[in-house]
Design an enzyme around this catalytic site. Structure first.
Site, PDB file in Angstrom:
ATOM      1  N   TYR A 142       6.508 -14.725  53.493  1.00  0.00           N
ATOM      2  CA  TYR A 142       7.766 -14.848  52.747  1.00  0.00           C
ATOM      3  C   TYR A 142       8.890 -14.025  53.381  1.00  0.00           C
ATOM      4  O   TYR A 142      10.061 -14.245  53.094  1.00  0.00           O
ATOM      5  CB  TYR A 142       7.586 -14.419  51.288  1.00  0.00           C
ATOM      6  CG  TYR A 142       6.745 -15.368  50.451  1.00  0.00           C
ATOM      7  CD1 TYR A 142       6.215 -16.529  50.992  1.00  0.00           C
ATOM      8  CD2 TYR A 142       6.493 -15.092  49.116  1.00  0.00           C
ATOM      9  CE1 TYR A 142       5.438 -17.383  50.240  1.00  0.00           C
ATOM     10  CE2 TYR A 142       5.714 -15.955  48.346  1.00  0.00           C
ATOM     11  CZ  TYR A 142       5.187 -17.094  48.916  1.00  0.00           C
ATOM     12  OH  TYR A 142       4.415 -17.941  48.164  1.00  0.00           O
ATOM     13  N   LYS A 191      -8.135 -15.101  54.728  1.00  0.00           N
ATOM     14  CA  LYS A 191      -8.604 -16.334  55.375  1.00  0.00           C
ATOM     15  C   LYS A 191      -9.045 -15.946  56.789  1.00  0.00           C
ATOM     16  O   LYS A 191      -8.566 -16.488  57.796  1.00  0.00           O
ATOM     17  CB  LYS A 191      -7.453 -17.361  55.364  1.00  0.00           C
ATOM     18  CG  LYS A 191      -7.848 -18.757  55.785  1.00  0.00           C
ATOM     19  CD  LYS A 191      -8.749 -19.486  54.807  1.00  0.00           C
ATOM     20  CE  LYS A 191      -9.151 -20.836  55.358  1.00  0.00           C
ATOM     21  NZ  LYS A 191     -10.278 -21.447  54.624  1.00  0.00           N
ATOM     22  N   ASP A 223      -9.864 -19.936  49.742  1.00  0.00           N
ATOM     23  CA  ASP A 223     -10.289 -21.195  49.110  1.00  0.00           C
ATOM     24  C   ASP A 223     -11.453 -20.943  48.154  1.00  0.00           C
ATOM     25  O   ASP A 223     -11.497 -21.466  47.039  1.00  0.00           O
ATOM     26  CB  ASP A 223     -10.643 -22.263  50.171  1.00  0.00           C
ATOM     27  CG  ASP A 223     -11.360 -21.694  51.390  1.00  0.00           C
ATOM     28  OD1 ASP A 223     -11.466 -20.451  51.502  1.00  0.00           O
ATOM     29  OD2 ASP A 223     -11.820 -22.484  52.222  1.00  0.00           O
ATOM     30  N   ASP A 247       0.550 -15.039  45.300  1.00  0.00           N
ATOM     31  CA  ASP A 247       1.483 -15.863  44.532  1.00  0.00           C
ATOM     32  C   ASP A 247       0.715 -17.007  43.861  1.00  0.00           C
ATOM     33  O   ASP A 247       0.870 -17.288  42.667  1.00  0.00           O
ATOM     34  CB  ASP A 247       2.541 -16.420  45.507  1.00  0.00           C
ATOM     35  CG  ASP A 247       3.727 -17.022  44.780  1.00  0.00           C
ATOM     36  OD1 ASP A 247       3.755 -16.962  43.536  1.00  0.00           O
ATOM     37  OD2 ASP A 247       4.630 -17.556  45.452  1.00  0.00           O
ATOM     38  N   ASP A 251      -0.974 -17.216  39.581  1.00  0.00           N
ATOM     39  CA  ASP A 251      -0.643 -18.280  38.626  1.00  0.00           C
ATOM     40  C   ASP A 251      -1.911 -18.961  38.127  1.00  0.00           C
ATOM     41  O   ASP A 251      -2.027 -19.294  36.950  1.00  0.00           O
ATOM     42  CB  ASP A 251       0.274 -19.331  39.271  1.00  0.00           C
ATOM     43  CG  ASP A 251       1.744 -18.997  39.048  1.00  0.00           C
ATOM     44  OD1 ASP A 251       2.038 -17.805  38.823  1.00  0.00           O
ATOM     45  OD2 ASP A 251       2.582 -19.907  39.085  1.00  0.00           O
TER      46      ASP A 251
END
Ligand code: NAD
Length: 357
Positions: A142, A191, A223, A247, A251
């Site tokens: 980001y 990852k 994942d 992020d 959620d």
């Protein structure tokens, strides 16, 4: 004691939920003998309307001069046509970067009274979900280099994911410190089977873990983590992860607990300064209708008392007041079952303030 709080009400439901949190803080002040002084400033869409940009230097300065920031939410369809570097949400990135808030703490827990709001099978959540996601907030993709270039397949755009050892070390320490105060387990999410930045992340997290022999550390690929959060959420205590993965996973974790209107968050930097906000957005679909659940913002104010002001007893008093009204059957629309009486934002805030002991 007197505490200075910069208040950014923001857009949509932001003002109405922040007002309820201020009401509850004032009640805490009355009972426990503290004075909360509020300095209201604009950020987000309302700042674009007033000053032409989502975040002004003045707002940033007022925040820097305060002990903590209480934020509602920013954004809404009114500003959808703004260029990407002038959108309301840019204010959030500017505040995080400008205030050096590198750690985002998002607890996700199920209140017993709302257990049936959880979309998972009851046997998966019996005994309660109580996890906290520690997300790196001002690094990674980001904030990385971005741009566009020509390729044989046509024009392309890129964003770079990069983490330094220092960035990983400081966020890892926050996660391990938090685990020491909880159930002493950290799950680091990366990852590392594909990304070099993740391999560096994993190596540094393992180094930091050496200083916390009591804390159990495990690693999940992102994942798998996304799957485990819905398969067996009770296994998690502290989840440590990067800006991008955090992020998305936060959620997901919030949905597992039932309502987005219940969950608070804290963004911390070095020292005790912090910015506190609900995890939800400005909910333009219900703005101005007295329908928003103010509990996430009220619980964010409790986190502010605990983490920035060191007022644990007062924070407990707010959390207990929320539990008390839930037990009494107070429900905003987002957490009500069909047929249950629905309370508005203002009534809910008043009842919580009255329940503070
Ligand atoms: P949202 O969180 O605003 O709303 C998602 C859904 O949840 C909506 O149906 C909304 O009515 C409901 N909801 C959210 N908060 C609620 C509450 N307190 N009580 C009851 N219901 C609630 O997410 P969105 O619709 O994707 O985004 C709306 C705007 O908010 C966008 O402009 C987005 O960019 C912005 N946003 C801001 C923040 C922030 O300020 N931190 C975070 C996320 C989204």
């Amino acid at each position: 004691m007197k505490y200075n709080i910069a208040v950014i009400k923001g857009d949509g439901i932001g003002p109405s939920v922040v007002e309820q949190a201020m009401l509850v803080l004032d009640r805490v002040g009355e009972i426990y003998g503290h004075e909360f002084e509020y300095h209201e400033v604009l950020a987000g869409g309302c700042s674009i309307d007033e000053y032409g940009k989502p975040l002004t230097q003045e707002t940033l300065d007022v925040c820097k001069d305060s002990d903590a920031v209480l934020l509602g939410a920013v954004g809404g369809p009114k500003w959808d046509s703004q260029p990407s570097d002038n959108r309301p949400e840019r204010a959030l990135l500017g505040l995080r970067k400008g205030l050096g808030l590198f750690a985002n703490l998002r607890p996700a827990m199920i209140f017993d009274e709302l257990a049936d709001a959880c979309p998972l099978k009851q046997e998966l959540v019996e005994g309660g979900i109580d996890l906290v996601i520690v997300r790196e907030l001002i690094g990674g993709i980001y904030f990385g280099e971005r741009g566009s270039r020509e390729t044989p397949m046509g024009p392309a755009a890129y964003d770079i994911e990069q983490y330094s050892e220092g960035e990983v070390r400081r966020i890892a320490k926050i996660a391990f410190d938090m685990a020491m105060k909880r159930r002493k387990k950290v799950t680091s999410v990366d990852k590392a089977n594909v990304l070099d930045s993740s391999r560096l992340w994993r190596r540094v997290v393992e180094e930091v873990a050496q200083d916390y022999p009591e804390v159990e550390l495990n690693h999940f690929y992102v994942d798998n983590a996304a799957m485990q959060i819905v398969r067996n959420p009770k296994q998690f205590d502290v989840i440590l992860t990067s800006n991008l993965f955090g992020d998305i996973l936060s959620d997901e974790a919030s949905q597992v607990t039932g309502s987005i209107g219940m969950l608070p968050s804290a963004s911390l930097g070095e020292g005790s300064f912090g910015m506190y906000e609900p995890i939800h957005g400005s909910a333009p679909d219900i703005a101005g209708q007295d329908k928003a659940n103010p509990m996430a913002t009220i619980l964010s104010a409790a986190m502010m008392l605990r983490y920035t002001f060191g007022l644990g007893k007062e924070a407990d008093a707010i959390e207990n007041a929320v539990k008390h009204v839930l037990k009494d059957g107070v429900r905003t629309g987002d957490i009500a079952k069909p047929g249950e009486k629905i309370s508005g934002t203002v009534e809910t805030g008043r009842l919580i303030a009255e329940a503070v002991k």
